[in-house]
Design a protein around this motif. Structure first.
Motif, PDB file in Angstrom:
ATOM      1  N   ASN A 138       6.445 -26.598  -2.083  1.00  0.00           N
ATOM      2  CA  ASN A 138       7.763 -25.962  -2.152  1.00  0.00           C
ATOM      3  C   ASN A 138       7.662 -24.447  -2.292  1.00  0.00           C
ATOM      4  OD1 ASN A 138       9.224 -28.335  -1.843  1.00  0.00           O
ATOM      5  ND2 ASN A 138       9.311 -28.745  -4.039  1.00  0.00           N
ATOM      6  N   LEU A 139       6.679 -23.972  -3.067  1.00  0.00           N
ATOM      7  CA  LEU A 139       6.441 -22.529  -3.155  1.00  0.00           C
ATOM      8  C   LEU A 139       6.076 -21.970  -1.783  1.00  0.00           C
ATOM      9  CD1 LEU A 139       5.967 -19.851  -4.663  1.00  0.00           C
ATOM     10  CD2 LEU A 139       3.666 -20.666  -5.209  1.00  0.00           C
ATOM     11  N   THR A 140       5.239 -22.710  -1.060  1.00  0.00           N
ATOM     12  CA  THR A 140       4.865 -22.304   0.292  1.00  0.00           C
ATOM     13  C   THR A 140       6.092 -22.181   1.174  1.00  0.00           C
ATOM     14  OG1 THR A 140       2.704 -23.380   0.077  1.00  0.00           O
ATOM     15  CG2 THR A 140       3.483 -22.941   2.309  1.00  0.00           C
ATOM     16  N   ALA A 141       7.000 -23.149   1.057  1.00  0.00           N
ATOM     17  CA  ALA A 141       8.220 -23.128   1.867  1.00  0.00           C
ATOM     18  C   ALA A 141       9.045 -21.880   1.585  1.00  0.00           C
ATOM     19  CB  ALA A 141       9.047 -24.385   1.592  1.00  0.00           C
ATOM     20  N   VAL A 142       9.167 -21.517   0.308  1.00  0.00           N
ATOM     21  CA  VAL A 142       9.956 -20.335  -0.054  1.00  0.00           C
ATOM     22  C   VAL A 142       9.316 -19.066   0.496  1.00  0.00           C
ATOM     23  CG1 VAL A 142      10.736 -18.918  -1.994  1.00  0.00           C
ATOM     24  CG2 VAL A 142      11.014 -21.396  -2.085  1.00  0.00           C
ATOM     25  N   VAL A 143       8.006 -18.940   0.361  1.00  0.00           N
ATOM     26  CA  VAL A 143       7.306 -17.740   0.837  1.00  0.00           C
ATOM     27  C   VAL A 143       7.414 -17.617   2.359  1.00  0.00           C
ATOM     28  CG1 VAL A 143       5.028 -16.653   1.068  1.00  0.00           C
ATOM     29  CG2 VAL A 143       5.725 -17.644  -1.124  1.00  0.00           C
ATOM     30  N   VAL A 144       7.250 -18.740   3.064  1.00  0.00           N
ATOM     31  CA  VAL A 144       7.338 -18.709   4.525  1.00  0.00           C
ATOM     32  C   VAL A 144       8.771 -18.426   4.962  1.00  0.00           C
ATOM     33  CG1 VAL A 144       7.018 -20.030   6.645  1.00  0.00           C
ATOM     34  CG2 VAL A 144       5.339 -20.220   4.812  1.00  0.00           C
ATOM     35  N   ALA A 145       9.745 -19.002   4.273  1.00  0.00           N
ATOM     36  CA  ALA A 145      11.149 -18.757   4.614  1.00  0.00           C
ATOM     37  C   ALA A 145      11.516 -17.290   4.409  1.00  0.00           C
ATOM     38  CB  ALA A 145      12.054 -19.656   3.777  1.00  0.00           C
ATOM     39  N   LEU A 146      11.041 -16.683   3.331  1.00  0.00           N
ATOM     40  CA  LEU A 146      11.273 -15.256   3.106  1.00  0.00           C
ATOM     41  C   LEU A 146      10.660 -14.421   4.226  1.00  0.00           C
ATOM     42  CD1 LEU A 146      10.602 -14.998  -0.743  1.00  0.00           C
ATOM     43  CD2 LEU A 146      12.734 -14.326   0.403  1.00  0.00           C
ATOM     44  N   THR A 147       9.455 -14.809   4.645  1.00  0.00           N
ATOM     45  CA  THR A 147       8.764 -14.088   5.717  1.00  0.00           C
ATOM     46  C   THR A 147       9.528 -14.206   7.031  1.00  0.00           C
ATOM     47  OG1 THR A 147       6.648 -14.571   4.619  1.00  0.00           O
ATOM     48  CG2 THR A 147       6.554 -13.919   6.937  1.00  0.00           C
ATOM     49  N   SER A 291       0.523 -44.124  -2.690  1.00  0.00           N
ATOM     50  CA  SER A 291      -0.493 -44.854  -3.469  1.00  0.00           C
ATOM     51  C   SER A 291      -1.896 -44.265  -3.388  1.00  0.00           C
ATOM     52  CB  SER A 291      -0.522 -46.329  -3.033  1.00  0.00           C
ATOM     53  OG  SER A 291       0.742 -46.920  -3.234  1.00  0.00           O
ATOM     54  N   VAL A 292      -1.984 -42.932  -3.518  1.00  0.00           N
ATOM     55  CA  VAL A 292      -3.284 -42.278  -3.627  1.00  0.00           C
ATOM     56  C   VAL A 292      -3.327 -41.495  -4.926  1.00  0.00           C
ATOM     57  CG1 VAL A 292      -3.519 -42.120  -1.115  1.00  0.00           C
ATOM     58  CG2 VAL A 292      -2.642 -40.157  -2.413  1.00  0.00           C
ATOM     59  N   PRO A 293      -4.528 -41.181  -5.435  1.00  0.00           N
ATOM     60  CA  PRO A 293      -4.629 -40.464  -6.703  1.00  0.00           C
ATOM     61  C   PRO A 293      -4.073 -39.042  -6.622  1.00  0.00           C
ATOM     62  CG  PRO A 293      -6.719 -41.543  -6.146  1.00  0.00           C
ATOM     63  CD  PRO A 293      -5.848 -41.618  -4.936  1.00  0.00           C
ATOM     64  N   MET A 294      -3.723 -38.490  -7.797  1.00  0.00           N
ATOM     65  CA  MET A 294      -3.332 -37.084  -7.912  1.00  0.00           C
ATOM     66  C   MET A 294      -4.481 -36.197  -7.428  1.00  0.00           C
ATOM     67  SD  MET A 294      -0.363 -37.152  -9.405  1.00  0.00           S
ATOM     68  CE  MET A 294       0.633 -38.442 -10.177  1.00  0.00           C
ATOM     69  N   GLY A 295      -4.246 -35.008  -6.880  1.00  0.00           N
ATOM     70  CA  GLY A 295      -2.980 -34.607  -6.347  1.00  0.00           C
ATOM     71  C   GLY A 295      -3.147 -34.458  -4.842  1.00  0.00           C
ATOM     72  N   CYS A 296      -2.110 -34.853  -4.146  1.00  0.00           N
ATOM     73  CA  CYS A 296      -2.188 -34.886  -2.688  1.00  0.00           C
ATOM     74  C   CYS A 296      -0.817 -34.572  -2.108  1.00  0.00           C
ATOM     75  CB  CYS A 296      -2.686 -36.259  -2.226  1.00  0.00           C
ATOM     76  SG  CYS A 296      -3.151 -36.351  -0.495  1.00  0.00           S
ATOM     77  N   GLY A 297      -0.441 -33.283  -2.164  1.00  0.00           N
ATOM     78  CA  GLY A 297       0.799 -32.847  -1.567  1.00  0.00           C
ATOM     79  C   GLY A 297       0.588 -32.420  -0.127  1.00  0.00           C
ATOM     80  N   MET A 298       1.706 -32.260   0.593  1.00  0.00           N
ATOM     81  CA  MET A 298       1.629 -31.827   1.990  1.00  0.00           C
ATOM     82  C   MET A 298       2.807 -30.919   2.304  1.00  0.00           C
ATOM     83  SD  MET A 298       0.609 -35.462   3.808  1.00  0.00           S
ATOM     84  CE  MET A 298       1.663 -36.435   2.724  1.00  0.00           C
ATOM     85  N   PHE A 299       2.531 -29.920   3.145  1.00  0.00           N
ATOM     86  CA  PHE A 299       3.567 -29.000   3.619  1.00  0.00           C
ATOM     87  C   PHE A 299       3.570 -29.035   5.142  1.00  0.00           C
ATOM     88  CE2 PHE A 299       4.510 -24.681   5.267  1.00  0.00           C
ATOM     89  CZ  PHE A 299       5.840 -24.582   4.869  1.00  0.00           C
ATOM     90  N   PHE A 300       4.749 -29.245   5.719  1.00  0.00           N
ATOM     91  CA  PHE A 300       4.916 -29.288   7.174  1.00  0.00           C
ATOM     92  C   PHE A 300       5.907 -28.194   7.580  1.00  0.00           C
ATOM     93  CE2 PHE A 300       3.964 -33.517   5.670  1.00  0.00           C
ATOM     94  CZ  PHE A 300       3.055 -34.028   6.578  1.00  0.00           C
TER      95      PHE A 300
END
Length: 464
Positions: A138-147, A291-300
């Motif tokens: 989500n932080l990535t999304a905000v930074v990219v959106a600002l850019t 159903s995988v262990p912490m942490g495994c987020g994704m940004f698209f």
């Protein structure tokens, strides 16, 4: 690697957890005393002893989130393949900052992310990266959106803008955005809260009103966030309508599908995520419902150039891409994400998908939904009132005369189940979320029977 010993140990731990307590009542003092007596780090200890001690602490002194009657937050039971994957990652210690250093690992991640991006309905040239979790995504999304919205932002900062950039979201949106607004320098007050309807979904009319009003007052609206599976109630915002409004107003539409995004794997559940294919960016956490262990987020993200601009970095000390490789087909993750040194996060999802296949994974998700529907129906038949509406396995409920926080404490103290209490529209409720593919009909029936007894006790204490 011979996985038979790991398989046997995994089965043993799984069985011990399922047959044991869900909640520990240990105090911080007890743990600190144990650590102080065993681990002063002045002498070496046999590794077998260390492992035994650590396993004892983890087995006895934590909430067992992989227990089939853990109906709590988005912490799932995990697959054997994903556990083996984390072992391999630690053993080979792949460094994914640079493509040349770990070509196989980078390509396995790219392959997995491309498969999921296609499930979300994003264009083939979209960019995606694994993250430590939803907050980083989500932080990535905000930074990219600002850019994207303010080309001068990257070089000159927020002070170069003519006003304060504003983000639009509801009170049901994950509160991690409060931290993000602080860290990104936007200020928490520039998170503009949009009202919700009777079902706790974003009110599009209020969104339009607030954006128009803020523009008149000199703010710079640039981003709107729709949630696919809110934390408290599992609610899905009206994503297609948000996407349409954002496109009209030239706002960045971010779909926070950290929890609900997993539903794209299930043909039965995927229609509930209609609108994510229109998003500028998407967050999805595999460690929530895949159903995988912490942490495994994704940004698209569909805006590949904006991501590259946000995280560009030219360094001379990293290994160069071989001349034979096409610059358009490979990239160094350090130039496309907030992280620099990067763990091989994606292997756990890659291996779990490979082991179970799409159909197997869909069945795991569908099973949890069936268990949630059974819980919902059993509660309703027993006189409880369901307080939320969602196709996902999140059930919020209450009953006249029952104090949710007190009942939740009783459930934990008696080792019946781990649930949480929450507030929906200011009304206290009990929140149960089916997070384990090991939860059975027998688990549901027993928990409901026990809750009915506790409710009867609370309503008629003289007969208890």
């Amino acid at each position: 690697m011979n996985i038979d010993p790991i398989r046997d140990e995994f089965a043993a731990v799984e069985s011990a957890i399922a047959g044991g307590p869900i909640v520990s009542n240990v105090t911080a003092g007890e743990i600190r005393a144990w650590l102080g007596s065993r681990f002063d780090f002045k002498q070496s200890l046999p590794l077998d002893e260390v492992v035994a001690d650590v396993e004892k602490m983890l087995r006895e002194w934590q909430v067992q989130v992989t227990h089939p009657r853990y109906f709590g937050l988005f912490n799932p039971s995990v697959t054997l393949a994903s556990v083996v994957a984390d072992t391999l990652v630690a053993m080979y210690n792949s460094q994914l900052a640079n493509w040349r250093t770990s070509p196989a690992a980078n390509e396995m991640e790219r392959h997995t992310l491309a498969w999921l991006a296609d499930k979300f309905g994003l264009p083939a040239d979209s960019i995606a990266t694994f993250t430590s979790g939803g907050s980083e995504a989500n932080l990535t999304a905000v930074v990219v959106a600002l850019t994207w919205a303010f080309p001068e932002y990257g070089e000159h900062g927020l002070r170069s803008l003519s006003g304060d950039p504003a983000i639009y979201l509801t009170d049901e949106t994950h509160h991690g955005f409060n931290k993000i607004a602080h860290m990104a320098g936007l200020g928490r007050r520039n998170l503009r809260i949009v009202s919700t309807d009777a079902n706790l979904k974003m009110n599009i009319d209020d969104l339009r009103k607030r954006v128009e009003e803020d523009r008149r007052n000199g703010l710079l609206p640039f981003m709107v966030i729709g949630t696919a599976g809110t934390t408290a109630a599992g609610v899905i915002d009206p994503l297609p309508e948000i996407a349409h409004f954002a496109r009209q107003q030239r706002l960045w539409f971010h779909a926070d599908a950290a929890y609900g995004g997993a539903a794209v794997v299930s043909p039965a559940l995927r229609p509930h995520l209609a609108g994510t294919e229109l998003a500028d960016s998407i967050t999805c956490d595999a460690h929530k419902w895949l159903s995988v262990p912490m942490g495994c987020g994704m940004f698209f993200c569909r805006h590949r150039d904006s991501v590259a601009q946000a995280f560009r970095s030219d360094v001379t000390y990293m290994p160069a891409r071989p001349v034979s490789e096409d610059a358009a087909s490979t990239f160094n993750p350090l130039t496309q994400s907030a992280q620099w040194s990067r763990r091989f996060i994606g292997l756990k999802l890659f291996m779990a998908l490979a082991e179970h296949g799409e159909a197997g994974y869909a069945e795991m998700l569908d099973h949890q939904v069936r268990m949630a529907n059974l819980l919902r129906e059993s509660l309703t038949a027993s006189g409880w009132r369901i307080a939320n509406s969602t196709p996902f396995p999140v059930i919020c409920f209450t009953r006249e005369g029952v104090v949710p926080s007190a009942l939740v404490a009783e459930l934990r103290d008696r080792q019946i189940a781990w649930m949480s209490d929450a507030e929906l529209g200011g009304i206290p409720v009990i929140r149960a979320c089916i997070t384990s593919f090991r939860t059975t009909e027998a688990d549901i029936a027993w928990v409901v029977a026990q809750m009915n007894k506790l409710a009867a006790s609370a309503l008629h204490p003289q007969t208890a």
